[in-house]
Design a protein around this motif. Structure first.
Motif, PDB file in Angstrom:
ATOM      1  N   LEU A 105      -4.420   1.692   0.495  1.00 28.81           N
ATOM      2  CA  LEU A 105      -3.278   2.609   0.471  1.00 28.81           C
ATOM      3  C   LEU A 105      -3.747   3.775  -0.410  1.00 28.81           C
ATOM      4  O   LEU A 105      -3.812   3.648  -1.631  1.00 28.81           O
ATOM      5  N   PRO A 106      -4.116   4.898   0.184  1.00 24.99           N
ATOM      6  CA  PRO A 106      -4.891   5.890  -0.562  1.00 24.99           C
ATOM      7  C   PRO A 106      -4.103   6.682  -1.591  1.00 24.99           C
ATOM      8  O   PRO A 106      -4.686   7.482  -2.308  1.00 24.99           O
ATOM      9  N   PHE A 107      -2.780   6.451  -1.667  1.00 25.89           N
ATOM     10  CA  PHE A 107      -1.996   7.186  -2.658  1.00 25.89           C
ATOM     11  C   PHE A 107      -1.999   6.480  -4.019  1.00 25.89           C
ATOM     12  O   PHE A 107      -1.255   6.857  -4.923  1.00 25.89           O
ATOM     13  N   ASP A 108      -2.862   5.486  -4.194  1.00 29.67           N
ATOM     14  CA  ASP A 108      -3.046   4.819  -5.484  1.00 29.67           C
ATOM     15  C   ASP A 108      -1.739   4.300  -6.075  1.00 29.67           C
ATOM     16  O   ASP A 108      -1.271   4.797  -7.115  1.00 29.67           O
ATOM     17  N   PRO A 109      -1.099   3.324  -5.465  1.00 30.98           N
ATOM     18  CA  PRO A 109       0.168   2.824  -6.023  1.00 30.98           C
ATOM     19  C   PRO A 109      -0.002   2.370  -7.469  1.00 30.98           C
ATOM     20  O   PRO A 109      -0.878   1.539  -7.748  1.00 30.98           O
ATOM     21  N   PRO A 110       0.781   2.897  -8.386  1.00 33.59           N
ATOM     22  CA  PRO A 110       0.580   2.579  -9.801  1.00 33.59           C
ATOM     23  C   PRO A 110       1.035   1.161 -10.184  1.00 33.59           C
ATOM     24  O   PRO A 110       1.845   0.547  -9.515  1.00 33.59           O
ATOM     25  N   SER A 127       3.960   7.892  -6.387  1.00 34.53           N
ATOM     26  CA  SER A 127       2.623   7.810  -5.811  1.00 34.53           C
ATOM     27  C   SER A 127       1.617   8.216  -6.879  1.00 34.53           C
ATOM     28  O   SER A 127       1.889   9.094  -7.693  1.00 34.53           O
ATOM     29  N   GLY A 128       0.432   7.622  -6.846  1.00 33.77           N
ATOM     30  CA  GLY A 128      -0.589   7.912  -7.848  1.00 33.77           C
ATOM     31  C   GLY A 128      -1.424   9.135  -7.497  1.00 33.77           C
ATOM     32  O   GLY A 128      -1.094   9.903  -6.587  1.00 33.77           O
ATOM     33  N   PRO A 129      -2.543   9.314  -8.209  1.00 35.90           N
ATOM     34  CA  PRO A 129      -3.346  10.534  -8.085  1.00 35.90           C
ATOM     35  C   PRO A 129      -3.852  10.825  -6.663  1.00 35.90           C
ATOM     36  O   PRO A 129      -4.001  11.979  -6.287  1.00 35.90           O
ATOM     37  N   GLY A 130      -4.145   9.781  -5.881  1.00 39.26           N
ATOM     38  CA  GLY A 130      -4.659   9.992  -4.527  1.00 39.26           C
ATOM     39  C   GLY A 130      -3.682  10.700  -3.613  1.00 39.26           C
ATOM     40  O   GLY A 130      -4.051  11.141  -2.522  1.00 39.26           O
ATOM     41  N   ARG A 131      -2.452  10.818  -4.045  1.00 38.75           N
ATOM     42  CA  ARG A 131      -1.458  11.525  -3.248  1.00 38.75           C
ATOM     43  C   ARG A 131      -1.897  12.973  -3.003  1.00 38.75           C
ATOM     44  O   ARG A 131      -1.516  13.589  -2.018  1.00 38.75           O
ATOM     45  N   TRP A 132      -2.730  13.494  -3.926  1.00 38.12           N
ATOM     46  CA  TRP A 132      -3.116  14.893  -3.805  1.00 38.12           C
ATOM     47  C   TRP A 132      -3.787  15.172  -2.463  1.00 38.12           C
ATOM     48  O   TRP A 132      -3.410  16.080  -1.745  1.00 38.12           O
TER      49      TRP A 132
END
Lengths: 404, 481
Positions: A105-110, A127-132
């Motif tokens: 899940l590339p949005f890095d779930p915290p 969403s975590g940093p990968g959300r960018w």
């Protein structure tokens, strides 16, 4: 820190059927106690009674129940790049299953390692940093089943990567904080894991240079998985720094970073060791602190935020960093939230309390929450008897019907 | 209610912007789905958001159905008028209010054309990613209402993923703002929820859109195959190689013939199907990925591989793909474009079963699809002048949608339910779910004036016609996905 240990485990109905009975009984009792579904309690601040409610003339309270018994991977075909899971499934279990097949899940779930569940992740909207680079929860959620305030299980969206049928309740559930229903089953699109990502830091000196460089980098046509802005003392001892995650392979990443260097002038660009990178991302991803708050904002607000941030909090050791190139502010510290709350209101910002600490009397929503008429009406439709704890908003500004 | 009862509405607009004459009624009688038509009682042409709001409030007070319409390029009949109601034509709300390169956003009125957003952002090295085939004429308001996609939504997602905030007027005339200028949001994602509501909850007046950096380079490859299953397998192989192309499209033999006849696109001779793959991004990454792509394609037994050497060749490849449905007018006087989605693993089986159904019912079909998404666009051909031909084609179309449901997919990937697919809506969603949708609608639009008769299976039946291509489509101005 293990946020999950900060609060006692709530009761957990055994099955969807038990949840249904719970909600129907709740409705029948017309109780002034509201139900808040939670997952693994890794973000305990998100299930607090809001301050305005606790001060209401008719006392209300909340009771939390956990979805942790609704657990398990229900359907996963790696070739399809989708996964369906029960809402109480721990993120760690999901990430491990995906990782075995080179997916993520590339949005890095915290806060996966703190016991976070997928349902809690969706409800938090975090969403975590990968959300960018890849998009956030709202971009990856495909289907959501949930129990409404009448105890009916509804099945919305579709378990395929593209769907335009019906109202988009799965997106509505992102950030719903357990106030619009009990999630039971979720389906996500997944992506291949990023190839050999590595981490670089751009040491910018002062804030003005840092914001300028970040604006430049966000408009470059290169792939940066993540871009975060850290105050001195977080990644670098003395400088404002931009932390970049760049996908490999090595030769491509080096070439991209050459371009980054050319665009940031004299600023030093250096690659972090794997160990240093892991520590940095852990800090940026999990936002640990006795008190931690997530505050959506825009990149243009960065300088004002830094310049006006209450000095009494800074003196108490409160820290901040800007995620997603300045689209979200995280602050951490210790003590009461009153000063932060006042500052947020003054600047028109809404805060979500991830961890409230022991001293705070504040609820989940702090700062200035602009009225959202759509949520108010949808909540009436989903939960006509107000079984679930309500979301609280400011007074409508221009939502009232004017005389034509 | 008689036509004269619109007098109060007429007083809100100058005479030339409130039309009830037959010419205006005829011009708005359908959208891109011409099989269904109904003439509205009137059409208003607001020039400001306040005028839109005034019209909605008047209609709410008087229980007059409203259909909001942009350029009318939708393919599910979502902008087909209600015969007792009015059309609010939104094309004149066409101002780009602000482009902010720092925040990478554009704030636009709802009648702004999709492509105009990218044109305004281009000087800043930015663009608006959703690219429906009709992007040169379709409007942002329509894109929001139907959560439009496009060939490149495989990588970038649909309109909802690129819409940050909106000002909307709900069905009872309430005006409200949802979302914010940030990528992140606190609270439920109401912007995402409002996208794709098919105009049944209210009307988006203006929106703040997210912009992306323009891709630096493209690498577009056209691959021919002897059979369509091989093309489908190639898609799986590309994804399994961890590549995420901007687009992956497949056309079958009949589609290729149609495109070739219409625009001489020069696709490989004798290919039974073609696959278009487009990589895009930074120069260094595309340089790396194209080597991997070449290796993967070589292992899929292609009959031909052509790589676009420059922009002109790239555009020529896309011209063939984007013209295929209007080109199909050369093969058949009338056709229905379907829009189902199946899990990717089921693509081959789905195509075989569609071919089999086609043979059984004697209705020819051509296939084009967004292969990376599993989004099928079967083109069902018929002659509307033959009695019963439309019904037969329509039954076939619905059988395909039922096949999509049976395979665990969806009845629509990007066109919406509209008027066309409401007959199968209840086969995709169960009763409690549809009841909840009704309850939500009742809260937003208590008199059900917004796009009455659409999406839900118990909606009123429209009048039918069986005319041919949309005039703009005949002129080659708009294309179907």
């Amino acid at each position: 820190m293990t946020p999950a240990s900060a609060v006692p485990d709530p009761e957990a109905p055994e099955s969807v059927r038990h949840w249904t009975d719970l909600i129907r009984d709740w409705k029948a009792s017309s109780s002034s106690t509201h139900l808040i579904p939670v997952g693994g309690c890794s973000k305990p601040g998100l299930s607090r009674l809001n301050s305005a409610e606790s001060a209401a003339s008719e006392p209300v309270s909340t009771q939390r129940y956990s979805t942790r018994n609704l657990s398990g991977i229900l359907q996963y075909d790696p070739s399809e790049f989708t996964i369906s899971v029960a809402s109480g499934t721990p993120l760690e279990e999901i990430m491990a299953a995906l990782s075995e097949n080179g997916q993520t899940l590339p949005f890095d779930p915290p806060r996966a390692q703190f016991g976070a569940t997928i349902g809690g992740c969706v409800a938090s909207g975090w969403s975590g940093p990968g959300r960018w680079r890849y998009g956030g929860l709202r971009d990856f959620i495909l289907a959501a089943s949930f129990l409404d305030g009448l105890g009916n299980e509804v099945h919305t969206g579709a378990p395929v990567v593209k769907n335009a049928a019906g109202f988009d309740f799965p997106k509505l559930m992102v950030g719903s904080l357990g106030r619009l229903g009990v999630l039971t089953r979720l389906t996500f699109k997944v992506f291949p894991q990023s190839v050999e990502p590595n981490t670089w830091v751009v040491r910018c000196g002062d804030l003005a240079s840092a914001t300028l460089h970040m604006q430049t980098l966000t408009r470059l046509p290169v792939e940066l998985d993540a871009i975060e802005l850290c105050q001195p003392g977080m990644t670098d001892l003395h400088d404002w720094s931009i932390v970049l995650r760049v996908p490999g392979p090595e030769a491509v990443a080096e070439s991209i970073m050459d371009r980054v260097q050319r665009n940031v002038g004299e600023a030093e660009v250096r690659r972090l060791s794997e160990e240093h990178a892991d520590k940095s991302w852990s800090k940026l991803l999990h936002v640990e602190g006795e008190v931690s708050v997530r505050i959506p904002m825009t990149p243009r607000q960065i300088e004002t935020v830094v310049q006006t941030f209450p000095s009494e909090l800074t003196e108490l050791g409160w820290r901040m960093h800007f995620g997603l190139a300045g689209n979200v502010l995280f602050v951490t510290g210790a003590g009461d939230l009153q000063v932060l709350n006042s500052w947020l209101i003054e600047h028109g910002l809404a805060g979500l309390v991830l961890n409230a600490g022991d001293a705070s009397t504040h609820g989940t929503q702090i700062g200035m929450w602009r009225h959202d008429e759509v949520v108010v009406r949808v909540a009436k439709a989903i939960d006509p008897h107000r079984c679930f704890a309500p979301l609280l908003f400011g007074e409508p500004l221009h939502t009232k019907r004017l005389e034509a | 209610m008689k036509a004269s009862d619109l007098t109060g509405l007429a007083e809100l607009f100058p005479a030339d912007r409130f039309r009830t004459d037959p010419a205006a009624q005829a011009a708005f009688e359908s959208d891109g789905l011409l099989a269904y038509t109904a003439r509205p009682r009137g059409v208003v042409f607001p020039e400001t958001a306040d005028e839109v709001v005034s019209a909605v409030r008047w209609c709410y007070e008087h229980h007059v159905p409203v259909v909001a319409r942009g350029s009318g390029t939708g393919l599910s009949g979502g902008a087909m008028p209600h015969r007792d109601g009015i059309v609010i034509a939104l094309n004149r709300l066409n101002r780009i209010l602000h482009v902010d390169p720092v925040e990478r956003t554009a704030t636009v009125q709802c009648g702004v054309v999709n492509l105009a957003v990218s044109q305004a952002a281009r000087p800043h090295g930015l663009y608006f990613a959703p690219d429906p085939s009709s992007q040169s004429v379709c409007t942002i308001g329509g894109n929001i209402a139907f959560n439009s996609g496009g060939a490149h939504c495989l990588k970038y997602g649909m309109t909802a993923g690129h819409t940050l905030s909106m000002d909307v007027v709900l069905g009872d005339g309430t005006v409200t703002s949802i979302g914010g200028s940030s990528l992140e949001h606190a609270g439920p994602d109401t912007t995402g929820f409002f996208c794709g509501n098919e105009g049944m909850l209210g009307i988006a007046l203006q929106a703040t859109l997210r912009l992306l950096p323009l891709p630096e380079v493209f690498h577009t490859v056209l691959v021919g195959y002897d059979d369509i299953r091989a093309a489908g397998n190639a898609v799986g192989a590309i994804i399994a190689a961890n590549l995420l192309p901007g687009a992956m499209e497949i056309m079958d033999a009949m589609s290729i013939r149609a495109a070739e006849a219409a625009v001489a696109c020069g696709y490989p001779k004798n290919a039974n199907s073609v696959l278009i793959v487009e990589l895009e991004g930074s120069a260094e990454r595309v340089a790396m990925e194209k080597e991997i792509l070449a290796e993967v394609i070589a292992g899929t037994q292609p009959s031909a591989v052509e790589i676009a050497a420059n922009d002109a060749e790239r555009l020529a490849i896309w011209k063939g793909r984007k013209s295929v449905f209007s080109a199909a007018g050369r093969l058949s006087p009338d056709f229905i474009v379907q829009d189902g989605v199946v899990p990717r693993r089921c693509l081959g089986e789905a195509l075989e079963r569609i071919e089999s159904m086609s043979r059984e019912c004697g209705v020819p079909v051509a296939n084009v699809f967004h292969a990376g998404d599993g989004n099928l666009h079967p083109l069902i051909m018929y002659d509307g002048k033959i009695p019963g031909a439309f019904d037969k084609a329509n039954d076939f179309a619905h059988s395909i949608l039922r096949l999509c449901i049976e395979m665990g997919g969806s009845i629509t990937g990007e066109h919406g339910v509209g008027i066309e697919k409401r007959g199968v809506f209840a086969e995709m969603f169960d009763e409690p779910t549809i009841n909840l949708m009704h309850r939500v609608r009742a809260e937003m639009d208590p008199h059900e004036i917004c796009n009455r008769g659409k999406m839900f299976p118990d909606a009123e039946s429209p009048a039918l016609s069986t005319s041919g291509l949309h005039p703009l489509e005949k002129a080659g101005v708009i294309f179907r996905e």
